[in-house]
Design a protein around this motif. Sequence first.
Motif, PDB file in Angstrom:
ATOM      1  N   GLU A   1       3.277  19.638   8.484  1.00  0.00           N
ATOM      2  CA  GLU A   1       3.007  18.701   7.400  1.00  0.00           C
ATOM      3  C   GLU A   1       4.306  18.316   6.721  1.00  0.00           C
ATOM      4  OE1 GLU A   1       0.608  19.273   3.392  1.00  0.00           O
ATOM      5  OE2 GLU A   1      -0.724  19.036   5.103  1.00  0.00           O
ATOM      6  N   VAL A   2       4.466  17.042   6.488  1.00  0.00           N
ATOM      7  CA  VAL A   2       5.680  16.518   5.868  1.00  0.00           C
ATOM      8  C   VAL A   2       5.290  15.822   4.575  1.00  0.00           C
ATOM      9  CG1 VAL A   2       7.669  15.014   6.158  1.00  0.00           C
ATOM     10  CG2 VAL A   2       6.679  16.169   8.156  1.00  0.00           C
ATOM     11  N   ARG A   3       5.992  16.140   3.506  1.00  0.00           N
ATOM     12  CA  ARG A   3       5.692  15.484   2.219  1.00  0.00           C
ATOM     13  C   ARG A   3       6.955  14.858   1.659  1.00  0.00           C
ATOM     14  NH1 ARG A   3       0.721  16.607   0.191  1.00  0.00           N
ATOM     15  NH2 ARG A   3      -0.417  18.316   1.190  1.00  0.00           N
ATOM     16  N   GLY A   4       6.753  13.612   1.081  1.00  0.00           N
ATOM     17  CA  GLY A   4       7.892  12.925   0.479  1.00  0.00           C
ATOM     18  C   GLY A   4       8.225  13.502  -0.875  1.00  0.00           C
TER      19      GLY A   4
ATOM     20  N   GLN B   1      12.910   4.172 -10.768  1.00  0.00           N
ATOM     21  CA  GLN B   1      12.033   5.347 -10.816  1.00  0.00           C
ATOM     22  C   GLN B   1      11.608   5.779  -9.420  1.00  0.00           C
ATOM     23  OE1 GLN B   1       8.838   4.798 -13.569  1.00  0.00           O
ATOM     24  NE2 GLN B   1       8.147   6.920 -13.475  1.00  0.00           N
ATOM     25  N   LEU B   2      11.259   4.824  -8.558  1.00  0.00           N
ATOM     26  CA  LEU B   2      10.840   5.170  -7.204  1.00  0.00           C
ATOM     27  C   LEU B   2      12.022   5.616  -6.348  1.00  0.00           C
ATOM     28  CD1 LEU B   2       8.185   3.828  -8.196  1.00  0.00           C
ATOM     29  CD2 LEU B   2       7.879   2.974  -5.869  1.00  0.00           C
ATOM     30  N   GLU B   3      13.175   4.992  -6.561  1.00  0.00           N
ATOM     31  CA  GLU B   3      14.362   5.418  -5.808  1.00  0.00           C
ATOM     32  C   GLU B   3      14.766   6.833  -6.199  1.00  0.00           C
ATOM     33  OE1 GLU B   3      17.359   2.100  -4.441  1.00  0.00           O
ATOM     34  OE2 GLU B   3      16.861   1.761  -6.560  1.00  0.00           O
ATOM     35  N   ASP B   4      14.699   7.127  -7.476  1.00  0.00           N
ATOM     36  CA  ASP B   4      15.047   8.481  -7.940  1.00  0.00           C
ATOM     37  C   ASP B   4      14.113   9.526  -7.338  1.00  0.00           C
ATOM     38  OD1 ASP B   4      17.114   7.460  -9.406  1.00  0.00           O
ATOM     39  OD2 ASP B   4      16.070   7.556 -11.351  1.00  0.00           O
ATOM     40  N   ALA B   5      12.884   9.108  -7.017  1.00  0.00           N
ATOM     41  CA  ALA B   5      11.904  10.030  -6.432  1.00  0.00           C
ATOM     42  C   ALA B   5      12.017  10.102  -4.909  1.00  0.00           C
ATOM     43  CB  ALA B   5      10.493   9.601  -6.826  1.00  0.00           C
ATOM     44  N   GLY B   6      12.986   9.380  -4.331  1.00  0.00           N
ATOM     45  CA  GLY B   6      13.236   9.517  -2.897  1.00  0.00           C
ATOM     46  C   GLY B   6      12.909   8.326  -2.041  1.00  0.00           C
ATOM     47  N   LEU B   7      12.252   7.294  -2.599  1.00  0.00           N
ATOM     48  CA  LEU B   7      11.955   6.114  -1.805  1.00  0.00           C
ATOM     49  C   LEU B   7      13.244   5.309  -1.610  1.00  0.00           C
ATOM     50  CD1 LEU B   7       9.533   4.547  -0.504  1.00  0.00           C
ATOM     51  CD2 LEU B   7       9.530   3.124  -2.560  1.00  0.00           C
TER      52      LEU B   7
ATOM     53  N   LEU C   1      11.411   5.946   4.146  1.00  0.00           N
ATOM     54  CA  LEU C   1      11.675   7.329   3.747  1.00  0.00           C
ATOM     55  C   LEU C   1      12.888   7.829   4.511  1.00  0.00           C
ATOM     56  CD1 LEU C   1       8.087   8.902   3.675  1.00  0.00           C
ATOM     57  CD2 LEU C   1       9.434   8.025   1.759  1.00  0.00           C
ATOM     58  N   PRO C   2      13.694   8.697   3.914  1.00  0.00           N
ATOM     59  CA  PRO C   2      14.857   9.253   4.616  1.00  0.00           C
ATOM     60  C   PRO C   2      14.429   9.998   5.879  1.00  0.00           C
ATOM     61  CG  PRO C   2      14.922   9.785   2.268  1.00  0.00           C
ATOM     62  CD  PRO C   2      13.568   9.233   2.543  1.00  0.00           C
ATOM     63  N   ARG C   3      15.295   9.991   6.897  1.00  0.00           N
ATOM     64  CA  ARG C   3      14.971  10.651   8.161  1.00  0.00           C
ATOM     65  C   ARG C   3      14.836  12.162   8.017  1.00  0.00           C
ATOM     66  NH1 ARG C   3      17.284   6.906  11.724  1.00  0.00           N
ATOM     67  NH2 ARG C   3      18.737   6.401  10.069  1.00  0.00           N
ATOM     68  N   ASP C   4      15.467  12.773   7.021  1.00  0.00           N
ATOM     69  CA  ASP C   4      15.305  14.220   6.861  1.00  0.00           C
ATOM     70  C   ASP C   4      13.986  14.566   6.174  1.00  0.00           C
ATOM     71  OD1 ASP C   4      15.913  13.229   4.379  1.00  0.00           O
ATOM     72  OD2 ASP C   4      17.461  14.710   3.889  1.00  0.00           O
ATOM     73  N   VAL C   5      13.265  13.546   5.737  1.00  0.00           N
ATOM     74  CA  VAL C   5      11.959  13.750   5.108  1.00  0.00           C
ATOM     75  C   VAL C   5      10.821  13.349   6.041  1.00  0.00           C
ATOM     76  CG1 VAL C   5      10.461  12.951   3.231  1.00  0.00           C
ATOM     77  CG2 VAL C   5      12.859  13.484   2.776  1.00  0.00           C
TER      78      VAL C   5
ATOM     79  N   ALA D   1       0.835  -1.206   0.000  1.00  0.00           N
ATOM     80  CA  ALA D   1       0.000   0.000   0.000  1.00  0.00           C
ATOM     81  C   ALA D   1       0.869   1.254   0.000  1.00  0.00           C
ATOM     82  CB  ALA D   1      -0.927  -0.008   1.212  1.00  0.00           C
ATOM     83  N   ALA D   2       1.960   1.218   0.774  1.00  0.00           N
ATOM     84  CA  ALA D   2       2.860   2.376   0.828  1.00  0.00           C
ATOM     85  C   ALA D   2       3.539   2.610  -0.521  1.00  0.00           C
ATOM     86  CB  ALA D   2       3.904   2.155   1.923  1.00  0.00           C
ATOM     87  N   VAL D   3       3.915   1.542  -1.200  1.00  0.00           N
ATOM     88  CA  VAL D   3       4.550   1.662  -2.513  1.00  0.00           C
ATOM     89  C   VAL D   3       3.561   2.221  -3.538  1.00  0.00           C
ATOM     90  CG1 VAL D   3       5.552   0.360  -4.436  1.00  0.00           C
ATOM     91  CG2 VAL D   3       6.270  -0.128  -2.085  1.00  0.00           C
ATOM     92  N   VAL D   4       2.331   1.741  -3.495  1.00  0.00           N
ATOM     93  CA  VAL D   4       1.305   2.244  -4.418  1.00  0.00           C
ATOM     94  C   VAL D   4       1.062   3.731  -4.186  1.00  0.00           C
ATOM     95  CG1 VAL D   4      -1.153   2.115  -5.000  1.00  0.00           C
ATOM     96  CG2 VAL D   4       0.189   0.009  -4.802  1.00  0.00           C
ATOM     97  N   ASP D   5       0.958   4.127  -2.910  1.00  0.00           N
ATOM     98  CA  ASP D   5       0.783   5.558  -2.604  1.00  0.00           C
ATOM     99  C   ASP D   5       1.939   6.381  -3.162  1.00  0.00           C
ATOM    100  OD1 ASP D   5       0.344   8.106  -1.220  1.00  0.00           O
ATOM    101  OD2 ASP D   5       1.924   7.397   0.135  1.00  0.00           O
ATOM    102  N   TYR D   6       3.159   5.934  -2.931  1.00  0.00           N
ATOM    103  CA  TYR D   6       4.322   6.698  -3.374  1.00  0.00           C
ATOM    104  C   TYR D   6       4.367   6.804  -4.895  1.00  0.00           C
ATOM    105  CZ  TYR D   6       8.832   8.814  -2.300  1.00  0.00           C
ATOM    106  OH  TYR D   6       9.858   9.713  -2.131  1.00  0.00           O
ATOM    107  N   ALA D   7       4.039   5.701  -5.552  1.00  0.00           N
ATOM    108  CA  ALA D   7       4.046   5.711  -7.013  1.00  0.00           C
ATOM    109  C   ALA D   7       3.024   6.694  -7.563  1.00  0.00           C
ATOM    110  CB  ALA D   7       3.776   4.302  -7.535  1.00  0.00           C
ATOM    111  N   ARG D   8       1.827   6.681  -6.970  1.00  0.00           N
ATOM    112  CA  ARG D   8       0.761   7.550  -7.475  1.00  0.00           C
ATOM    113  C   ARG D   8       1.008   9.016  -7.137  1.00  0.00           C
ATOM    114  NH1 ARG D   8      -4.637   4.464  -5.190  1.00  0.00           N
ATOM    115  NH2 ARG D   8      -4.542   2.553  -6.475  1.00  0.00           N
TER     116      ARG D   8
END
Length: 560
Positions: A557-560, A485-491, A508-512, A389-396
């Motif tokens: 609010e924190v956004r990836g 593609q997902l790694e390049d976007a920060g995952l 997710l990175p700790r600074d995010v 579910a987390a991967v699907v959210d990040y992709a979308r």
Amino acid sequence: MTSPSHVTPLVFVTGGVVSSLGKGIAAASLAAILESRGLRVTMMKLDPYINVDPGTMSPFQHGEVYVTDDGAETDLDLGHYERYVRTRLSRKNSITTGRIYETVIRKERRGDYLGGTVQVIPHITDEIKRCIVDATDGYDIGLVEVGGTVGDIESLPFLEAIRQLRSERGPESTLFMHLTLVPWIAAAGELKTKPTQHSVKELRSIGIQPDVLLCRSEKPLPDSDRRKIALFTNVPERAVISAVDLDNIYKLPRFFHEQGLDDIVIRRLGLQAGPADLAEWDAVLDASEHPVDEVTIGVVGKYVDHQDAYKSVAEALKHGGLRQRTRVNLRWIESSDVERQGIAALEGVDGILVPGGFGDRGFEGKVLAAKFAREHGIPYFGICYGMQAAVVDYARNVCGLDGANSTENDKHSPHPVIGLITEWRTQSGDVERRSEESDLGGTMRLGLQDQRLKPGTLAREMYGRDVVGERHRHRYEFNNRYRTQLEDAGLVIAAKSMDDLLVEMVELPRDVHPWFLACQAHPEFLSTPRDGHPLFIGFIRAARESKAHANSAPATEVRG
């Protein structure tokens, strides 16, 4: 039957009057005391249902499917066993009627019975006895729980098999312990012993005389009732043990020990054992009874009306709190409610856990829960389907891959970021989609498998080592075609299988984000009250810190 080189003393645990009295926890508690006295203990469950295993049974009907190191899908009682004793169990320790009949029929088809008529006695009972011997050989003592209730027609072959074992081995190496109900009748203002008397009568009618009675009741068992039960059941009075309702199941080892249950078993079976050392269990109780903090965890699942479906998850969350004297309050949130109500269903929690599951019902609610946690800096722990579910959210919502989904829920998704491993393959570094027909070849990934953690990640920090083993139970995987593609976007791909093929953890990175981690495996199966589990301990610590931060500063609010 052939006798093993060492005849392991056996304690057979049966139940009477009604089901769900807690045979598994009672047996595990006795095992915990015996283990604390220096004995090597193993446990076993004999289940009377005709299913080969609970792997295809509905969680609403059967509860959680527990998984062992060797990939056996078993009854949830094996989870109780492994939480109370340090013995790691296997498929040998869980036997069903279906599995017994399947084995006997296979032997008959091979001609192993030389054309003879195959019957319940001796062929079925012999196979049951063989399985019991095989699972318990080499231990100081084995505890064998017979599922169901005395009087059930389904349990009769198992009861006959343990009766035969008593006859073959003698009373010096077998003990029958029977758990019954002594109901409190409020109108009469007293406990009633008649159901226990009738249950023992039923047991004796098939040739089994109990040696110990555990009497489950709302109120402590008065001495007068203890004497009455002993008189009418032919069980020594000191072996009539009160199993009064307790507010914490981890109190049972100490409670039974104080009544001398372990002494009865050890003397009866002639075992050599040291004094009981229950210090670890006392520490568990002390942490539970005297917390210094508390957190509220939202568990977003699709079977929350039947919480036994998440038994190990619930226990592992509490274990994570015990390691830091934190009471963990669970808020069960139906994922379909998140779909209907939106984020309002998630407000007010200190952390969000999305557990495993199958099927599309409620999946979008799990995706929304992952999105809410990601965007608002709330500690998030995804397990199996919760990772997907987390991967699907990040992709979308971060990568902009509209329509991203799992092929379990949408076979025609334009971006199948989750799919069967047979839907893609790696060749010379390239990953390509396979044909839809490959769905037929999809298989469950089961059991303990090692994975390598990426240096510098949250996961590596939690475990404190480079390679860890976790138990799996799933079919669908992170689609390698979308890794880059997902790694390049920060995952962050925090862990991969040892052959580098399968994604095991993302974060997710700790600074995010302060704590956002999801794993494909089921770490709850390796959590115990005495040790906890690194991921659950870390998650609860993060929830504590999130709660403290929320109480001292405005939410950000924190956004990836």
